[in-house]
Design a protein around this motif. Structure first.
Motif, PDB file in Angstrom:
ATOM      1  N   LYS A 246       0.841  -1.199   0.000  1.00 17.43           N
ATOM      2  CA  LYS A 246       0.000   0.000   0.000  1.00 17.43           C
ATOM      3  C   LYS A 246       0.876   1.249   0.000  1.00 17.43           C
ATOM      4  CE  LYS A 246      -3.936   2.124   0.244  1.00 17.43           C
ATOM      5  NZ  LYS A 246      -4.933   2.051  -0.794  1.00 17.43           N
ATOM      6  N   ARG A 247       1.910   1.265   0.839  1.00 17.75           N
ATOM      7  CA  ARG A 247       2.801   2.428   0.903  1.00 17.75           C
ATOM      8  C   ARG A 247       3.539   2.617  -0.420  1.00 17.75           C
ATOM      9  NH1 ARG A 247       4.537   0.228   6.583  1.00 17.75           N
ATOM     10  NH2 ARG A 247       2.882   1.149   7.835  1.00 17.75           N
ATOM     11  N   ASN A 248       3.990   1.505  -1.028  1.00 17.60           N
ATOM     12  CA  ASN A 248       4.689   1.602  -2.304  1.00 17.60           C
ATOM     13  C   ASN A 248       3.770   2.131  -3.400  1.00 17.60           C
ATOM     14  OD1 ASN A 248       7.028   0.636  -1.132  1.00 17.60           O
ATOM     15  ND2 ASN A 248       6.743  -1.456  -1.846  1.00 17.60           N
ATOM     16  N   ALA A 249       2.517   1.705  -3.384  1.00 12.84           N
ATOM     17  CA  ALA A 249       1.553   2.196  -4.376  1.00 12.84           C
ATOM     18  C   ALA A 249       1.347   3.696  -4.205  1.00 12.84           C
ATOM     19  CB  ALA A 249       0.226   1.444  -4.250  1.00 12.84           C
ATOM     20  N   ARG A 250       1.286   4.154  -2.967  1.00 12.67           N
ATOM     21  CA  ARG A 250       1.121   5.583  -2.704  1.00 12.67           C
ATOM     22  C   ARG A 250       2.356   6.365  -3.151  1.00 12.67           C
ATOM     23  NH1 ARG A 250      -1.323   5.306   3.438  1.00 12.67           N
ATOM     24  NH2 ARG A 250      -3.434   4.766   2.854  1.00 12.67           N
ATOM     25  N   THR A 251       3.522   5.840  -2.826  1.00 11.06           N
ATOM     26  CA  THR A 251       4.766   6.504  -3.219  1.00 11.06           C
ATOM     27  C   THR A 251       4.855   6.596  -4.735  1.00 11.06           C
ATOM     28  OG1 THR A 251       5.887   5.741  -1.230  1.00 11.06           O
ATOM     29  CG2 THR A 251       7.287   6.386  -3.075  1.00 11.06           C
ATOM     30  N   GLU A 252       4.504   5.517  -5.406  1.00 12.92           N
ATOM     31  CA  GLU A 252       4.544   5.498  -6.868  1.00 12.92           C
ATOM     32  C   GLU A 252       3.575   6.516  -7.460  1.00 12.92           C
ATOM     33  OE1 GLU A 252       5.669   4.813 -10.661  1.00 12.92           O
ATOM     34  OE2 GLU A 252       6.691   4.150  -8.843  1.00 12.92           O
ATOM     35  N   LEU A 253       2.395   6.638  -6.880  1.00 12.77           N
ATOM     36  CA  LEU A 253       1.416   7.617  -7.353  1.00 12.77           C
ATOM     37  C   LEU A 253       1.985   9.033  -7.257  1.00 12.77           C
ATOM     38  CD1 LEU A 253      -1.563   8.171  -8.255  1.00 12.77           C
ATOM     39  CD2 LEU A 253      -2.042   8.507  -5.836  1.00 12.77           C
ATOM     40  N   ILE A 254       2.600   9.353  -6.141  1.00 12.94           N
ATOM     41  CA  ILE A 254       3.184  10.685  -5.962  1.00 12.94           C
ATOM     42  C   ILE A 254       4.356  10.877  -6.915  1.00 12.94           C
ATOM     43  CG2 ILE A 254       4.405  12.196  -4.338  1.00 12.94           C
ATOM     44  CD1 ILE A 254       2.627  10.928  -2.118  1.00 12.94           C
ATOM     45  N   ALA A 255       5.203   9.859  -7.060  1.00 10.48           N
ATOM     46  CA  ALA A 255       6.353   9.959  -7.970  1.00 10.48           C
ATOM     47  C   ALA A 255       5.887  10.196  -9.407  1.00 10.48           C
ATOM     48  CB  ALA A 255       7.210   8.698  -7.888  1.00 10.48           C
ATOM     49  N   GLN A 256       4.823   9.524  -9.823  1.00 12.32           N
ATOM     50  CA  GLN A 256       4.288   9.726 -11.174  1.00 12.32           C
ATOM     51  C   GLN A 256       3.809  11.160 -11.358  1.00 12.32           C
ATOM     52  OE1 GLN A 256       1.303   6.723 -11.789  1.00 12.32           O
ATOM     53  NE2 GLN A 256       2.797   5.077 -11.986  1.00 12.32           N
ATOM     54  N   ALA A 257       3.137  11.691 -10.336  1.00 20.42           N
ATOM     55  CA  ALA A 257       2.662  13.069 -10.427  1.00 20.42           C
ATOM     56  C   ALA A 257       3.841  14.040 -10.501  1.00 20.42           C
ATOM     57  CB  ALA A 257       1.775  13.410  -9.230  1.00 20.42           C
ATOM     58  N   LEU A 258       4.881  13.763  -9.740  1.00 16.90           N
ATOM     59  CA  LEU A 258       6.046  14.656  -9.731  1.00 16.90           C
ATOM     60  C   LEU A 258       6.806  14.633 -11.051  1.00 16.90           C
ATOM     61  CD1 LEU A 258       7.425  13.962  -6.143  1.00 16.90           C
ATOM     62  CD2 LEU A 258       6.248  16.036  -6.935  1.00 16.90           C
ATOM     63  N   THR A 259       6.772  13.504 -11.750  1.00 18.60           N
ATOM     64  CA  THR A 259       7.512  13.382 -13.010  1.00 18.60           C
ATOM     65  C   THR A 259       6.627  13.536 -14.243  1.00 18.60           C
ATOM     66  OG1 THR A 259       7.289  10.969 -12.967  1.00 18.60           O
ATOM     67  CG2 THR A 259       9.293  11.906 -11.975  1.00 18.60           C
ATOM     68  N   SER A 260       5.400  13.993 -14.055  1.00 19.21           N
ATOM     69  CA  SER A 260       4.449  14.106 -15.162  1.00 19.21           C
ATOM     70  C   SER A 260       4.694  15.316 -16.054  1.00 19.21           C
ATOM     71  CB  SER A 260       3.022  14.189 -14.605  1.00 19.21           C
ATOM     72  OG  SER A 260       2.863  15.434 -13.911  1.00 19.21           O
TER      73      SER A 260
END
Length: 146
Positions: free
Chosen positions: A107-121
């Motif tokens: 769950k934490r990794n999925a959240r981190t990935e979501l934020i990372a995707q937004a930051l690199t969008s």
């Protein structure tokens, strides 16, 4: 000379922003999705260590009956383990299993990935990413002082 920012206004803006961010990342699905009560109980149990169901219910401020239902579901899925309390054989002590820790990590990794995707969008400039990185340390310090 610029006016100093009003601490109350800064606090209100930060709280509103955090609320939106947390609401969005909490909605991220993960494999073996946990319900909100399950995630709360499992996270608390992981942080605080082995405890009884009734003590956990008091900590997260829900009824013992509701916690019993939540723990039952977590136990059925192999995410928590029940062992007899060495001080009182009528009670069980709960611990998080390796599978439970993995469910929380997922769950934490999925959240981190979501934020990372937004930051690199492409929505943030390199300078803004630097600002966010610097702000993270300040936010952690703020959290420690609340």
């Amino acid at each position: 000379m610029a006016d100093e920012p009003d601490a109350g206004e800064v606090a209100a803006v930060l709280l509103a922003s955090f609320s939106v961010l947390l609401r969005r990342v909490r909605q991220v699905p993960a494999a073996g999705e946990l319900t909100m009560p399950e995630r709360s109980a499992l996270s608390h149990l992981e942080r605080s260590g082995p405890t009884t169901s009734s003590a956990l219910a008091r900590e997260v401020q829900i009824t013992a009956q509701a916690m019993g239902t939540t723990i039952g579901a977590l136990h059925t899925r192999g995410l928590v383990e029940r062992r007899p309390d060495p001080d009182d054989g009528r009670r069980a002590v709960l611990t998080v299993t390796d599978a439970g820790r993995q469910a929380l990590r997922d769950k934490r990794n999925a959240r981190t990935e979501l934020i990372a995707q937004a930051l690199t969008s492409g929505m943030f400039t390199p300078a803004e990413l630097d600002q966010l990185a610097a702000a993270a340390a300040l936010l952690e310090r703020l959290a420690r002082n609340i």
